[in-house]
Design an enzyme around this catalytic site. Structure first.
Site, PDB file in Angstrom:
ATOM      1  N   TYR A 127     -87.273 108.038 -47.675  1.00 23.69           N
ATOM      2  CA  TYR A 127     -87.117 109.466 -47.423  1.00 23.69           C
ATOM      3  C   TYR A 127     -88.518 110.069 -47.364  1.00 23.69           C
ATOM      4  CZ  TYR A 127     -82.120 108.768 -48.192  1.00 23.69           C
ATOM      5  OH  TYR A 127     -80.815 108.345 -48.090  1.00 23.69           O
ATOM      6  N   HIS A 139     -85.463 102.394 -50.034  1.00 26.17           N
ATOM      7  CA  HIS A 139     -84.895 103.609 -49.474  1.00 26.17           C
ATOM      8  C   HIS A 139     -86.051 104.505 -49.019  1.00 26.17           C
ATOM      9  CE1 HIS A 139     -80.830 103.223 -51.802  1.00 26.17           C
ATOM     10  NE2 HIS A 139     -81.130 102.153 -51.082  1.00 26.17           N
ATOM     11  N   ASN A 166     -77.116 101.357 -57.047  1.00 33.10           N
ATOM     12  CA  ASN A 166     -77.865 102.244 -56.172  1.00 33.10           C
ATOM     13  C   ASN A 166     -79.001 102.930 -56.926  1.00 33.10           C
ATOM     14  OD1 ASN A 166     -78.029 103.910 -53.556  1.00 33.10           O
ATOM     15  ND2 ASN A 166     -77.864 105.508 -55.127  1.00 33.10           N
ATOM     16  N   GLU A 167     -80.199 102.873 -56.371  1.00 34.45           N
ATOM     17  CA  GLU A 167     -81.365 103.604 -56.896  1.00 34.45           C
ATOM     18  C   GLU A 167     -81.350 103.620 -58.429  1.00 34.45           C
ATOM     19  OE1 GLU A 167     -81.374 107.378 -54.863  1.00 34.45           O
ATOM     20  OE2 GLU A 167     -81.414 106.417 -52.892  1.00 34.45           O
ATOM     21  N   TRP A 211     -78.537 106.685 -43.830  1.00 27.10           N
ATOM     22  CA  TRP A 211     -77.729 107.579 -44.684  1.00 27.10           C
ATOM     23  C   TRP A 211     -77.475 108.879 -43.925  1.00 27.10           C
ATOM     24  CZ3 TRP A 211     -75.503 106.772 -49.406  1.00 27.10           C
ATOM     25  CH2 TRP A 211     -74.872 107.886 -49.969  1.00 27.10           C
ATOM     26  N   GLU A 247     -81.460 102.606 -47.167  1.00 28.34           N
ATOM     27  CA  GLU A 247     -81.161 104.007 -46.851  1.00 28.34           C
ATOM     28  C   GLU A 247     -82.392 104.617 -46.201  1.00 28.34           C
ATOM     29  OE1 GLU A 247     -79.895 106.698 -49.868  1.00 28.34           O
ATOM     30  OE2 GLU A 247     -78.420 105.303 -50.737  1.00 28.34           O
ATOM     31  N   ARG A 306     -72.468 100.114 -45.452  1.00 31.68           N
ATOM     32  CA  ARG A 306     -72.752 100.119 -46.891  1.00 31.68           C
ATOM     33  C   ARG A 306     -71.835 101.159 -47.519  1.00 31.68           C
ATOM     34  NH1 ARG A 306     -76.880 102.896 -50.183  1.00 31.68           N
ATOM     35  NH2 ARG A 306     -77.429 101.645 -52.015  1.00 31.68           N
TER      36      ARG A 306
END
Length: 458
Positions: A223, A221, A154-155, A279, A250, A78
């Site tokens: 986290y 994503h 992205n995001e 990531w 991610e 990516r």
């Protein structure tokens, strides 16, 4: 995380719950495309992304990383791009990125990073601006549908009014399609990609329905919001239960208490056949998320070791796309040894089909699905006649010196130019009109014409 770590750290403190009522999407069939929950290549083979993120927009001179990422075992990269928030990645640069992906036999997910945190970060671009960026690159993207996925933005929404994400994403998808893009589209969640207010989860059907090509995959994503196995499993369960296409676009690792549970992400992705893109390769402002030290592939960090060499990491689970010569995911036991020239796209040859079958008989159709200097991949489709069969045998004779090296979903033997393929235990019995497929890798020199087939049923 990346260039927004301080913002995300303050934003990941709460989570919400919601009741979900979804149905599954339809699919299109141009290049890489969605079938049910899966991403599928043009030849019908399921492709599961296993790869990493590469911050190309900020490190455009690190082109050697593409080869390093491939050597680490990835089948996908990516690539961070910018349309103006940072140094603009031009059409010629993006064309070079695509060429690097193809030369290194990597599926290329191109993402526009300009949209990161819109509504909360004043520097962020809108999804509409991101769509305009892709439209400006159309000349180098059209024709690359087999190799390129477009991650629109992205995001694209931060934590300020995340509900705006739905309308903005619908509009961006429609704009891409109205401008002629046939590519598989990827859309990131709001809340800096982490969807902790569940806007993407609760509006996913609306997003997929907006795509006239039925060819969009959702991306979460993961986290610090996803710091427990329960939070990860619950989120993924919802998408699986409702047949929604999803990738983990991610994620980071549990380097401290309260950080993301990367072990569960990896194990659950393997169990569910979900794609993931970790990531990131290097270059983070917070180096704890770097997989390599200063882009040196010989210096894997703890995070890099987990992703590259871990039990559910790249080397253990990634399978190369069949368009580059990788074996199909349906192959139960064999791995290809052929190393094709990577920059050539598959060159189809004429197919051959046996005559229409009588009752209890079968037909077989031969097609080349990929071809490169000295090697090729072919599929054979076996179809029962008007009555059920209990087994089948397909034979053919090559006229141009071709040979079969490895096969899957059939037992294949050769005697000179004559080849015999017999069903295996799980695909011999076919109902009337039902079909199955087997495939193989072979070699050729000069001419690779399709042979005439004979199918015999038992």
């Amino acid at each position: 995380m990346k260039r927004k770590l301080s913002v995300v750290a303050t934003a990941l403190l709460t989570a919400a719950t919601a009741v979900l009522f979804f149905t599954g999407p339809a699919y299109a069939a141009t290049g890489l495309h969605v079938v049910g929950r899966n991403i599928v290549e043009a030849n019908g083979q399921t492709f599961v992304m296993r790869g990493v993120n590469h911050p190309h927009a900020w490190y455009a001179n690190r082109t050697g990383s593409f080869a390093d990422i491939k050597a680490a075992g990835a089948n996908t990269v990516r690539v961070v791009l910018s349309g103006g928030r940072w140094t603009t990645n031009t059409a010629s640069d993006v064309a070079n990125v695509i060429a690097l992906c193809k030369a290194n036999r990597l599926i290329c997910v191109l993402e526009n990073h300009d949209t990161t945190g819109y509504g909360e970060d004043a520097a962020a671009y809108t999804l509409d601006q991101a769509a305009n960026y892709w439209i400006g690159l159309k000349s180098v993207l059209v024709g690359q549908e087999d190799h390129v996925v477009i991650n629109i933005g992205n995001e694209p929404i931060g934590n300020t009014d995340p509900g705006q994400w739905t309308a903005a994403t619908v509009a961006a998808i429609r704009k891409m399609r109205s401008n002629g893009f046939e590519h598989l589209l990827m859309v990131d969640a709001p809340n800096w990609g982490q969807d902790w207010t569940y806007v993407m989860r609760d509006n996913a059907q609306t997003i997929l329905d907006a795509d006239t090509r039925d060819n969009t995959v959702l991306s979460i994503h993961m986290y610090a919001v996803f710091n427990t196995s329960t939070s990860i499993v619950d989120y993924l369960d919802t998408f699986e239960r409702n047949g929604w296409p999803l990738v983990i676009g991610e994620f980071g690792w549990q380097f401290a208490a309260g950080e993301v549970d990367d072990a569960t992400i990896l194990s659950e992705a393997v169990r569910r056949n979900l794609g993931w893109l970790a990531w990131s390769w290097s270059g983070n402002t917070d180096p704890i998320l770097d997989m390599t030290t200063n882009f040196d592939a010989s210096q894997l960090t703890t995070w890099g070791q987990r992703i590259v060499n871990g039990p559910n990491g790249l080397k253990a689970t990634a399978k190369e796309a069949t368009i580059f010569g990788g074996r199909p995911t349906t192959s139960p036991t064999v791995s290809p040894t052929v190393s094709p020239t990577p920059t050539l796209s598959p060159t189809p040859t004429p197919t051959q089909t046996t005559p229409p079958p009588p009752a209890g008989a079968c037909t077989a159709t031969y097609s080349v699905t990929g071809q490169w200097g000295g090697g090729f991949q072919a599929d054979v489709k076996v179809t029962a006649g008007s009555s059920a069969i209990r087994g089948w045998t397909v034979t053919w004779t090559y006229a141009n010196g071709q040979t079969v090296s490895q096969a899957w979903n059939a037992t294949v033997t050769s005697s000179g130019s004559s080849v015999t393929a017999r069903n295996v235990s799980y695909n011999g019995s076919l109902a009337a009109g039902a079909a199955t497929q087997f495939g193989f890798l072979g070699s050729w020199n000069g001419t690779n014409s399709a042979p005439a087939l004979t199918c015999t049923a038992s």
